[in-house]
Design a protein around this motif. Sequence first.
Motif, PDB file in Angstrom:
ATOM      1  N   MET A   1      48.435  37.787  36.970  1.00 48.00           N
ATOM      2  CA  MET A   1      47.581  38.949  36.791  1.00 48.00           C
ATOM      3  C   MET A   1      48.388  40.057  36.137  1.00 48.00           C
ATOM      4  O   MET A   1      49.446  40.444  36.646  1.00 48.00           O
ATOM      5  CB  MET A   1      47.031  39.430  38.136  1.00 48.00           C
ATOM      6  CG  MET A   1      46.180  38.413  38.848  1.00 48.00           C
ATOM      7  SD  MET A   1      44.753  37.927  37.904  1.00 48.00           S
ATOM      8  CE  MET A   1      43.496  38.943  38.609  1.00 48.00           C
TER       9      MET A   1
ATOM     10  N   CYS B   1      34.496  31.941  34.165  1.00 48.89           N
ATOM     11  CA  CYS B   1      34.685  32.703  32.945  1.00 48.89           C
ATOM     12  C   CYS B   1      35.810  32.112  32.099  1.00 48.89           C
ATOM     13  O   CYS B   1      36.171  32.658  31.075  1.00 48.89           O
ATOM     14  CB  CYS B   1      34.980  34.158  33.262  1.00 48.89           C
ATOM     15  SG  CYS B   1      36.524  34.425  34.090  1.00 48.89           S
ATOM     16  N   MET B   2      36.393  30.994  32.534  1.00 50.08           N
ATOM     17  CA  MET B   2      37.514  30.440  31.774  1.00 50.08           C
ATOM     18  C   MET B   2      37.072  29.166  31.062  1.00 50.08           C
ATOM     19  O   MET B   2      36.234  28.422  31.559  1.00 50.08           O
ATOM     20  CB  MET B   2      38.672  30.087  32.712  1.00 50.08           C
ATOM     21  CG  MET B   2      39.061  31.199  33.624  1.00 50.08           C
ATOM     22  SD  MET B   2      40.261  30.616  34.811  1.00 50.08           S
ATOM     23  CE  MET B   2      41.671  31.537  34.307  1.00 50.08           C
TER      24      MET B   2
ATOM     25  N   CYS C   1      37.638  28.995  39.392  1.00 48.70           N
ATOM     26  CA  CYS C   1      37.162  30.344  39.079  1.00 48.70           C
ATOM     27  C   CYS C   1      35.739  30.536  39.586  1.00 48.70           C
ATOM     28  O   CYS C   1      34.850  29.762  39.244  1.00 48.70           O
ATOM     29  CB  CYS C   1      37.211  30.571  37.575  1.00 48.70           C
ATOM     30  SG  CYS C   1      36.533  32.150  37.083  1.00 48.70           S
ATOM     31  N   PRO C   2      35.517  31.553  40.400  1.00 49.26           N
ATOM     32  CA  PRO C   2      34.187  31.717  40.978  1.00 49.26           C
ATOM     33  C   PRO C   2      33.115  32.110  39.960  1.00 49.26           C
ATOM     34  O   PRO C   2      31.941  31.835  40.184  1.00 49.26           O
ATOM     35  CB  PRO C   2      34.361  32.841  42.009  1.00 49.26           C
ATOM     36  CG  PRO C   2      35.711  33.377  41.829  1.00 49.26           C
ATOM     37  CD  PRO C   2      36.470  32.542  40.881  1.00 49.26           C
ATOM     38  N   VAL C   3      33.500  32.752  38.890  1.00 49.76           N
ATOM     39  CA  VAL C   3      32.479  33.193  37.940  1.00 49.76           C
ATOM     40  C   VAL C   3      32.462  32.340  36.685  1.00 49.76           C
ATOM     41  O   VAL C   3      31.724  32.620  35.751  1.00 49.76           O
ATOM     42  CB  VAL C   3      32.683  34.669  37.552  1.00 49.76           C
ATOM     43  CG1 VAL C   3      32.358  35.562  38.714  1.00 49.76           C
ATOM     44  CG2 VAL C   3      34.077  34.908  37.063  1.00 49.76           C
TER      45      VAL C   3
ATOM     46  N   CYS D   1      42.605  32.093  40.204  1.00 51.93           N
ATOM     47  CA  CYS D   1      43.224  31.244  39.184  1.00 51.93           C
ATOM     48  C   CYS D   1      44.744  31.250  39.334  1.00 51.93           C
ATOM     49  O   CYS D   1      45.401  30.224  39.161  1.00 51.93           O
ATOM     50  CB  CYS D   1      42.806  31.689  37.788  1.00 51.93           C
ATOM     51  SG  CYS D   1      42.978  33.432  37.483  1.00 51.93           S
TER      52      CYS D   1
ATOM     53  N   CYS E   1      35.193  38.153  34.254  1.00 50.92           N
ATOM     54  CA  CYS E   1      36.235  37.939  35.258  1.00 50.92           C
ATOM     55  C   CYS E   1      36.126  38.984  36.358  1.00 50.92           C
ATOM     56  O   CYS E   1      35.934  40.160  36.092  1.00 50.92           O
ATOM     57  CB  CYS E   1      37.598  38.031  34.582  1.00 50.92           C
ATOM     58  SG  CYS E   1      38.957  38.079  35.738  1.00 50.92           S
ATOM     59  N   MET E   2      36.196  38.545  37.611  1.00 52.34           N
ATOM     60  CA  MET E   2      36.121  39.526  38.691  1.00 52.34           C
ATOM     61  C   MET E   2      37.481  39.793  39.313  1.00 52.34           C
ATOM     62  O   MET E   2      37.585  40.356  40.377  1.00 52.34           O
ATOM     63  CB  MET E   2      35.108  39.097  39.736  1.00 52.34           C
ATOM     64  CG  MET E   2      35.405  37.790  40.418  1.00 52.34           C
ATOM     65  SD  MET E   2      34.039  37.371  41.500  1.00 52.34           S
ATOM     66  CE  MET E   2      34.834  37.404  43.075  1.00 52.34           C
ATOM     67  N   ARG E   3      38.515  39.406  38.626  1.00 55.30           N
ATOM     68  CA  ARG E   3      39.875  39.756  39.007  1.00 55.30           C
ATOM     69  C   ARG E   3      40.174  39.385  40.456  1.00 55.30           C
ATOM     70  O   ARG E   3      40.672  40.183  41.229  1.00 55.30           O
ATOM     71  CB  ARG E   3      40.110  41.254  38.783  1.00 55.30           C
ATOM     72  CG  ARG E   3      39.908  41.591  37.358  1.00 55.30           C
ATOM     73  CD  ARG E   3      39.638  43.022  36.997  1.00 55.30           C
ATOM     74  NE  ARG E   3      40.331  43.993  37.776  1.00 55.30           N
ATOM     75  CZ  ARG E   3      39.725  44.816  38.621  1.00 55.30           C
ATOM     76  NH1 ARG E   3      38.432  44.734  38.797  1.00 55.30           N
ATOM     77  NH2 ARG E   3      40.417  45.696  39.271  1.00 55.30           N
ATOM     78  N   CYS E   4      39.866  38.133  40.788  1.00 57.12           N
ATOM     79  CA  CYS E   4      39.976  37.742  42.182  1.00 57.12           C
ATOM     80  C   CYS E   4      41.297  37.068  42.486  1.00 57.12           C
ATOM     81  O   CYS E   4      41.580  36.776  43.636  1.00 57.12           O
ATOM     82  CB  CYS E   4      38.841  36.795  42.531  1.00 57.12           C
ATOM     83  SG  CYS E   4      38.975  35.259  41.630  1.00 57.12           S
ATOM     84  N   ASN E   5      42.071  36.778  41.481  1.00 56.13           N
ATOM     85  CA  ASN E   5      43.403  36.224  41.708  1.00 56.13           C
ATOM     86  C   ASN E   5      43.389  34.739  42.041  1.00 56.13           C
ATOM     87  O   ASN E   5      44.437  34.139  42.268  1.00 56.13           O
ATOM     88  CB  ASN E   5      44.124  36.987  42.832  1.00 56.13           C
ATOM     89  CG  ASN E   5      45.618  36.849  42.753  1.00 56.13           C
ATOM     90  OD1 ASN E   5      46.176  36.993  41.672  1.00 56.13           O
ATOM     91  ND2 ASN E   5      46.250  36.557  43.866  1.00 56.13           N
TER      92      ASN E   5
ATOM     93  N   PRO F   1      43.806  38.391  34.247  1.00 56.60           N
ATOM     94  CA  PRO F   1      44.766  37.301  34.124  1.00 56.60           C
ATOM     95  C   PRO F   1      45.289  37.163  32.694  1.00 56.60           C
ATOM     96  O   PRO F   1      44.530  37.300  31.727  1.00 56.60           O
ATOM     97  CB  PRO F   1      43.949  36.066  34.537  1.00 56.60           C
ATOM     98  CG  PRO F   1      42.535  36.449  34.420  1.00 56.60           C
ATOM     99  CD  PRO F   1      42.466  37.912  34.626  1.00 56.60           C
TER     100      PRO F   1
END
Lengths: 375, 386, 154
Positions: free
Chosen positions: C115, C66-67, C62-64, C104, C98-102, C39
């Motif tokens: 992204m 990280c923000m 955000c699931p992890v 956010c 970040c797991m780049r899950c989109n 992101p």
Amino acid sequence: MVAEQRPDLETIDMPINMGPQHPSTHGVFRMVLVVSGEKVVDVTPHIGYMHRGGEKLMETMDFRQGIGYADRTEYLAQFSAELGYVLAVERLMGVEVPERAEYIRVILTELNRLTSHFMFAGAFGIDSGLFGTSMMFAFREREFIQDLFEEISGDRLMYAYFRVGGLAWEVTDNFVQRCHESLKTAERGIRDIDDLLTHNEIFMGRCQNIGAFTAQQAIAYGLSGPMLRASGVPFDLRKDEPYSVYPRLKFDIPVGNYGDVYDRFLVRIEEMRQSVKIVEQALEQLPPEGPIVAEKLPRRLRTPPGEVYAKVESPRGEWGVYLISKGGDKPYRLKMRSPSFCNLTALREMTIGQFLADAVMVLGSMDIVLCDVDR
Amino acid sequence: MMRAVILAAPSVDALDNPALSALLGLIVITLIMTLGVMFATWYERKAVARMQQRLGPMRVGPWGLLQPIADTLKLVSKEGVRPASADRIAWDLSLAAIFVPAFLVLVAIPFTADWFVSPMDLSLLYILAVGGLSFIGFLLAGWGSDNKYALLGGMRAAAQLISYEIPMILSMLAVVMVVGSADVYRIILYQDVVPLIVWQPLAFIIFLTATIAELERQPFDIPTGESEVAGGVFIEYSGIRWSLFQLTGYVNMYAYSLLGAFVFLGGWEWPFGTDIGWGYQLLLTMVKMALFIVFFLWVRTSFPRLRVDQLMSYAWKVLLPFALAQIFLNGLVLVYDLPDVVLLATSGGGALALCWLVYSVVRVKPRQPLRMVGNVPATAPGSVSG
Amino acid sequence: MIGILRSLGMTARVAFRKPVTNSYPNVHRQIANRDRAFPILLWDEEHDEPFCTGCHACERACPVECMTVVMKDNPKHATGESKRRKIIDEFWIDYGRCMRCNICVEVCNFEAIGMNNTWAGHELSRFDRSELVMDLDMLLSQSKAGKVDPGLRA
Ligand code: SF4
Ligand code: SF4
């Protein structure tokens, strides 16, 4: 000349530690083999090197966040994993998924089955000692399909594309045409691997009559997927307990006669051909227009209290999600039934009495995903 | 017989001391071979890559041509780790035991009509005998590394090398019978009209198979099988030691390819005769050697590995009887002075029988194809899913 | 024997096909328009400030986790240059987590985050993990320089 028996010289069985860092344990799997010369007399599998507490993690996440984790659990059949997860939530919530979304899901899942089986064929070739050629052939086609996935979902590996109630966003405009292209390359890839491996006498000699399981044994061990079908049990969730739009699609399930490593290979190759067929039919039936997400979904997904078990036929077998909810936006308990783990239990039985080299082949023929085993 | 002429250094041939000139020749040959091996690694990577639809090395130099130099630098500068529990003497001796015979073999090889280090009357015997020594090194390395994979690899290597030595020697013996000499030079001269592959196809096939096994290349790379014993005897070796092992492997490949080119393909003699000059002869030798090497690479990319018991039974139950049969048939033909065509007929028939055997043994019982279960669920789901 | 010859024939045939690989650092594969690398924050050219208002929606989703978002009053709002009352003050995304899950991107109401769909978003190897924690300037730099692909979905 007969060697004199020397009581002071004893021969002992040698334990060998294979893995967790070994070229053919498909990730971080460790098996302690006890060998007598080249014969395996005992195997102890050790798992858990990849354990990340995935189930517990998913219990702390709401139903959208969990999808990304389902991907990471089954990183070779991501769409199947996502599908299992969203199916569970949808069944609990009673969401009706639009038809177009269902078709796209089936198409992508079947294409994903192709990539997964390609991966198997490639890795299995390497296990059998081929110098990377099968891997390269398989990856060539797999990459092409992954390009398609990337165009649609935005990622090559962790798609996170299915959503509860449908799909995250609309597919690309040239989706149908790109699918047909992928199928064409996939067919070529299947042909190439067929030519390279299937009829090769050395390969046959290496695979046949190795790790054979009868139907009873396979059922007793709870095997599923190609492992079960190779043993002669025609059981496929897409047929026997259909979900999504599978009842509308015509396809056969290949069933083996011997249950050995070679049959598992053949079953997977044939399944790839069937997947091509399925995708072709689904593309024909795909409604050109229509919604891709169920209507009237709340912004924050909440499930009523209850429990549900949803299972899909992933390339490795029955991938199930058991979900208990006490209401709210997070699962109370989430249990994943991973086919890799259940199939792996048969390793000991299959390996004992075989050669050391066959242990590698048997493990390869299980097509396990270590992340899925350990979760 | 030709005089010993020092390879690539004609000015030194004034030296009268044969020992000194042989030593110099050996040094020159070692250097040339090292360069040749560097090229071979590049070529192997490129060729294999093309057969797998890859590009191969592209980064270092044009088309990655300088890649072997980069590799060598990397390997030489790498730390050589020796396990604390290794048997020091066996560990270091193995290197010499594998490395030295490989280069000694080259002494007896006539690269052109008058380019070789040392002439011998029994050069074929010498080559086979010295070439067969390397299994000691594998055993030493396997034992000395104190690693179970290495031990397994070493045992496998010893068993394989000894087993395949026998069909290899027997196939050579068949050729020696036909020619009437165990001197590679004579064997080459014998093939001025027709190369021996025509008269002895069965011996050629046996030789080819046994060579691949001796070289431990796919499909016979059981001692070093990556997916089983993870590198086998070489598992504990690193840095310069490992690169020496690798170097030896390639030198052996050159040596056996040369041997095959000389004994079966007519070397520098066929089809142009002895008098075309050393330049063309060398070229001819190289081309024929390259044919073998390309074949090895080709086989390497195409075949899975055999299993250890299959390997053994193939050597003892298939190759050995056929090699003996070849010798016996040759004996009959030579004793009764039958025409050469009978040689071809018997040997060719044997070769076909060998192929048929390989074909049929695997398919003893023809397997039933997969059953395809159609659209209706064939089992009651409850009975299975429980 | 037939199968063995077939295998040999297969590899021989393939040797004459065009290689499918490319020499990567020199040649870059064309990546898809929808590609999701990591992101990045987007830059509002019109008002010369980030789109992001620091609303914390992405941070919460955000699931992890990280923000890290810190919000402040927008000085430009006081002068009337901008309609945004609040604006982002500090923003960190730990690319290492970040797991780049989109997600956010999906939750942002201001289309302020997207992204990265360029190669710059993929080639992020660093020697130290801490260098993967991107701050506001880094997150904005690509968009500010106008190097973001127009296909970027925000
Ligand atoms: S992409 Fe996902 S993991 Fe990454 S910052 Fe956004 S919400 Fe968090
Ligand atoms: S990126 Fe969007 S969601 Fe996140 S803080 Fe900024 S405005 Fe809010």
